[in-house]
Design a protein around this motif. Structure first.
Motif, PDB file in Angstrom:
ATOM      1  N   MET A  22     -35.158 -26.419   5.487  1.00 42.35           N
ATOM      2  CA  MET A  22     -34.119 -26.908   4.589  1.00 42.35           C
ATOM      3  C   MET A  22     -32.762 -26.500   5.130  1.00 42.35           C
ATOM      4  SD  MET A  22     -34.248 -24.281   1.386  1.00 42.35           S
ATOM      5  CE  MET A  22     -35.496 -23.046   1.626  1.00 42.35           C
ATOM      6  N   ASP A  23     -31.716 -27.140   4.612  1.00 45.67           N
ATOM      7  CA  ASP A  23     -30.369 -26.775   5.018  1.00 45.67           C
ATOM      8  C   ASP A  23     -30.104 -25.314   4.672  1.00 45.67           C
ATOM      9  OD1 ASP A  23     -28.778 -28.466   6.423  1.00 45.67           O
ATOM     10  OD2 ASP A  23     -27.475 -28.988   4.741  1.00 45.67           O
ATOM     11  N   GLY A  24     -29.533 -24.581   5.601  1.00 48.09           N
ATOM     12  CA  GLY A  24     -29.236 -23.179   5.344  1.00 48.09           C
ATOM     13  C   GLY A  24     -30.419 -22.250   5.572  1.00 48.09           C
ATOM     14  N   TYR A  25     -31.544 -22.783   6.046  1.00 50.01           N
ATOM     15  CA  TYR A  25     -32.716 -21.963   6.363  1.00 50.01           C
ATOM     16  C   TYR A  25     -33.289 -22.466   7.676  1.00 50.01           C
ATOM     17  CZ  TYR A  25     -37.395 -19.986   6.310  1.00 50.01           C
ATOM     18  OH  TYR A  25     -38.543 -19.309   6.649  1.00 50.01           O
ATOM     19  N   PHE A  26     -33.658 -21.540   8.537  1.00 52.84           N
ATOM     20  CA  PHE A  26     -34.200 -21.914   9.837  1.00 52.84           C
ATOM     21  C   PHE A  26     -35.214 -20.863  10.252  1.00 52.84           C
ATOM     22  CE2 PHE A  26     -34.336 -22.260  14.391  1.00 52.84           C
ATOM     23  CZ  PHE A  26     -34.239 -23.622  14.611  1.00 52.84           C
ATOM     24  N   ILE A  35     -28.749 -18.625   4.879  1.00 50.32           N
ATOM     25  CA  ILE A  35     -27.397 -18.344   4.403  1.00 50.32           C
ATOM     26  C   ILE A  35     -27.457 -18.245   2.893  1.00 50.32           C
ATOM     27  CG2 ILE A  35     -25.031 -19.226   4.227  1.00 50.32           C
ATOM     28  CD1 ILE A  35     -25.685 -20.745   6.930  1.00 50.32           C
ATOM     29  N   SER A  36     -26.902 -17.156   2.384  1.00 46.77           N
ATOM     30  CA  SER A  36     -26.847 -16.942   0.940  1.00 46.77           C
ATOM     31  C   SER A  36     -25.547 -16.228   0.602  1.00 46.77           C
ATOM     32  CB  SER A  36     -28.052 -16.098   0.500  1.00 46.77           C
ATOM     33  OG  SER A  36     -27.995 -15.839  -0.885  1.00 46.77           O
ATOM     34  N   ILE A  63     -26.824 -20.408  16.289  1.00 41.26           N
ATOM     35  CA  ILE A  63     -25.564 -21.150  16.404  1.00 41.26           C
ATOM     36  C   ILE A  63     -25.745 -22.585  15.910  1.00 41.26           C
ATOM     37  CG2 ILE A  63     -23.956 -22.159  18.087  1.00 41.26           C
ATOM     38  CD1 ILE A  63     -24.212 -19.480  19.626  1.00 41.26           C
ATOM     39  N   GLN A  64     -26.843 -23.198  16.279  1.00 45.16           N
ATOM     40  CA  GLN A  64     -27.103 -24.567  15.827  1.00 45.16           C
ATOM     41  C   GLN A  64     -27.208 -24.619  14.300  1.00 45.16           C
ATOM     42  OE1 GLN A  64     -30.673 -26.347  17.395  1.00 45.16           O
ATOM     43  NE2 GLN A  64     -30.081 -28.380  16.735  1.00 45.16           N
ATOM     44  N   MET A  65     -27.887 -23.655  13.708  1.00 47.36           N
ATOM     45  CA  MET A  65     -28.036 -23.636  12.257  1.00 47.36           C
ATOM     46  C   MET A  65     -26.690 -23.459  11.554  1.00 47.36           C
ATOM     47  SD  MET A  65     -29.838 -21.066   9.622  1.00 47.36           S
ATOM     48  CE  MET A  65     -28.292 -20.273   9.393  1.00 47.36           C
ATOM     49  N   GLN A  66     -25.803 -22.674  12.153  1.00 50.77           N
ATOM     50  CA  GLN A  66     -24.507 -22.382  11.546  1.00 50.77           C
ATOM     51  C   GLN A  66     -23.543 -23.562  11.584  1.00 50.77           C
ATOM     52  OE1 GLN A  66     -24.499 -18.059  13.404  1.00 50.77           O
ATOM     53  NE2 GLN A  66     -22.616 -18.436  12.279  1.00 50.77           N
ATOM     54  N   LYS A  67     -23.815 -24.556  12.408  1.00 46.93           N
ATOM     55  CA  LYS A  67     -22.988 -25.766  12.488  1.00 46.93           C
ATOM     56  C   LYS A  67     -21.513 -25.434  12.708  1.00 46.93           C
ATOM     57  CE  LYS A  67     -26.289 -28.253   9.766  1.00 46.93           C
ATOM     58  NZ  LYS A  67     -26.770 -28.526   8.441  1.00 46.93           N
ATOM     59  N   GLU A  68     -21.255 -24.542  13.687  1.00 55.90           N
ATOM     60  CA  GLU A  68     -19.900 -24.161  14.115  1.00 55.90           C
ATOM     61  C   GLU A  68     -19.103 -23.385  13.063  1.00 55.90           C
ATOM     62  OE1 GLU A  68     -18.543 -24.508  17.266  1.00 55.90           O
ATOM     63  OE2 GLU A  68     -20.535 -25.198  17.849  1.00 55.90           O
ATOM     64  N   LYS A  69     -19.748 -22.879  12.032  1.00 57.07           N
ATOM     65  CA  LYS A  69     -19.058 -22.083  11.017  1.00 57.07           C
ATOM     66  C   LYS A  69     -19.399 -20.603  11.218  1.00 57.07           C
ATOM     67  CE  LYS A  69     -18.240 -21.458   6.157  1.00 57.07           C
ATOM     68  NZ  LYS A  69     -18.612 -21.774   4.785  1.00 57.07           N
ATOM     69  N   ALA A  70     -18.378 -19.748  11.207  1.00 59.24           N
ATOM     70  CA  ALA A  70     -18.585 -18.304  11.374  1.00 59.24           C
ATOM     71  C   ALA A  70     -18.956 -17.668  10.039  1.00 59.24           C
ATOM     72  CB  ALA A  70     -17.327 -17.657  11.939  1.00 59.24           C
ATOM     73  N   TYR A  71     -19.835 -16.686  10.089  1.00 55.22           N
ATOM     74  CA  TYR A  71     -20.298 -15.953   8.910  1.00 55.22           C
ATOM     75  C   TYR A  71     -20.366 -14.462   9.211  1.00 55.22           C
ATOM     76  CZ  TYR A  71     -22.141 -20.351   7.001  1.00 55.22           C
ATOM     77  OH  TYR A  71     -22.281 -21.621   6.519  1.00 55.22           O
ATOM     78  N   PRO A  72     -20.248 -13.617   8.179  1.00 49.72           N
ATOM     79  CA  PRO A  72     -20.699 -12.236   8.342  1.00 49.72           C
ATOM     80  C   PRO A  72     -22.229 -12.282   8.441  1.00 49.72           C
ATOM     81  CG  PRO A  72     -19.634 -12.573   6.180  1.00 49.72           C
ATOM     82  CD  PRO A  72     -19.672 -13.887   6.880  1.00 49.72           C
ATOM     83  N   VAL A  73     -22.809 -11.414   9.281  1.00 47.96           N
ATOM     84  CA  VAL A  73     -24.243 -11.489   9.567  1.00 47.96           C
ATOM     85  C   VAL A  73     -24.935 -10.170   9.242  1.00 47.96           C
ATOM     86  CG1 VAL A  73     -25.969 -11.854  11.384  1.00 47.96           C
ATOM     87  CG2 VAL A  73     -23.828 -13.157  11.434  1.00 47.96           C
ATOM     88  N   LEU A  74     -26.015 -10.261   8.457  1.00 49.48           N
ATOM     89  CA  LEU A  74     -26.883  -9.109   8.241  1.00 49.48           C
ATOM     90  C   LEU A  74     -28.095  -9.323   9.145  1.00 49.48           C
ATOM     91  CD1 LEU A  74     -27.581  -6.867   5.485  1.00 49.48           C
ATOM     92  CD2 LEU A  74     -29.592  -8.048   6.283  1.00 49.48           C
ATOM     93  N   LEU A 138     -24.903  -4.934   3.085  1.00 49.67           N
ATOM     94  CA  LEU A 138     -24.269  -6.068   2.410  1.00 49.67           C
ATOM     95  C   LEU A 138     -22.867  -5.709   1.930  1.00 49.67           C
ATOM     96  CD1 LEU A 138     -27.308  -7.470   0.419  1.00 49.67           C
ATOM     97  CD2 LEU A 138     -26.061  -8.625   2.268  1.00 49.67           C
ATOM     98  N   GLU A 139     -22.705  -4.527   1.430  1.00 48.37           N
ATOM     99  CA  GLU A 139     -21.382  -4.088   0.959  1.00 48.37           C
ATOM    100  C   GLU A 139     -20.352  -4.131   2.091  1.00 48.37           C
ATOM    101  OE1 GLU A 139     -18.788  -3.449  -1.897  1.00 48.37           O
ATOM    102  OE2 GLU A 139     -20.929  -3.643  -2.314  1.00 48.37           O
ATOM    103  N   PHE A 140     -20.761  -3.669   3.270  1.00 49.71           N
ATOM    104  CA  PHE A 140     -19.886  -3.719   4.450  1.00 49.71           C
ATOM    105  C   PHE A 140     -19.482  -5.156   4.761  1.00 49.71           C
ATOM    106  CE2 PHE A 140     -19.890  -4.422   9.127  1.00 49.71           C
ATOM    107  CZ  PHE A 140     -18.695  -3.792   9.441  1.00 49.71           C
ATOM    108  N   LEU A 141     -20.414  -6.097   4.681  1.00 50.40           N
ATOM    109  CA  LEU A 141     -20.141  -7.487   5.051  1.00 50.40           C
ATOM    110  C   LEU A 141     -19.265  -8.223   4.037  1.00 50.40           C
ATOM    111  CD1 LEU A 141     -23.637  -8.560   6.394  1.00 50.40           C
ATOM    112  CD2 LEU A 141     -21.592  -7.990   7.718  1.00 50.40           C
ATOM    113  N   LYS A 142     -19.259  -7.807   2.789  1.00 52.46           N
ATOM    114  CA  LYS A 142     -18.481  -8.495   1.751  1.00 52.46           C
ATOM    115  C   LYS A 142     -16.994  -8.570   2.085  1.00 52.46           C
ATOM    116  CE  LYS A 142     -21.699  -7.844  -2.012  1.00 52.46           C
ATOM    117  NZ  LYS A 142     -22.002  -7.163  -3.266  1.00 52.46           N
ATOM    118  N   ALA A 143     -16.493  -7.607   2.816  1.00 57.34           N
ATOM    119  CA  ALA A 143     -15.078  -7.607   3.191  1.00 57.34           C
ATOM    120  C   ALA A 143     -14.755  -8.745   4.178  1.00 57.34           C
ATOM    121  CB  ALA A 143     -14.705  -6.271   3.823  1.00 57.34           C
TER     122      ALA A 143
END
Length: 145
Positions: A22-26, A35-36, A63-74, A138-143
């Motif tokens: 599904m979209d957002g899951y790979f 991605i959540s 990278i393919q799943m992210q579709k060129e969008k940057a995210y914080p990563v756990l 997760l707390e670290f990534l929220k920033a």
């Protein structure tokens, strides 16, 4: 990172055995990604061994799943049974492409020491910290959302 390197990495993804559900899951043979709440979760499957080819596939699929969008990563590495130096070097250089920040989730103090040493040498290009507690990671990534 140059566009040509991104294209080269993305082309590797086309040669993988993988299942997108599904979209957002790979999922591929090494890890699952989803991605959540604007955070990319990356979890290695139990007892995986990462060599250079596996590292290249993992980065390309992410990278393919992210579709060129940057995210914080756990990044939950607790499933990794072993990895070779070439894989670790590749991940140190290319593993943070399209990452705003990285939390590395480990399960034991020996892992913390080894990864801390490796991070000190490899000098990640994005803020990167090591955690044994998922809530703290997760707390670290929220920033960075």
């Amino acid at each position: 990172m140059t566009t040509n390197l991104r294209k080269g990495i993305a082309n590797l993804a086309g040669h993988n055995k993988r299942s997108e559900t599904m979209d957002g899951y790979f999922e591929n043979e090494f890890a699952i990604f989803w991605i959540s709440e604007s955070i990319l979760f990356f979890e290695y499957k139990p007892d995986v061994v990462i060599d250079l080819v596996a590292a290249q596939r993992i980065v390309a699929d992410r990278i393919q799943m992210q579709k060129e969008k940057a995210y914080p990563v756990l990044c939950d590495i607790r499933g990794i049974a072993d990895s070779d130096k070439a894989a670790r070097d590749y991940l140190a250089q290319h593993g943070s492409v399209l990452a705003k920040a990285v939390s590395i989730l480990v399960h034991q103090s020996v892992s913390i020491l080894m990864i801390s040493f490796y991070l000190k040498i490899s000098k990640p290009q994005v803020p990167t910290r090591i955690f044994t507690d998922k809530s703290d990671a997760l707390e670290f990534l929220k920033a960075f959302i």
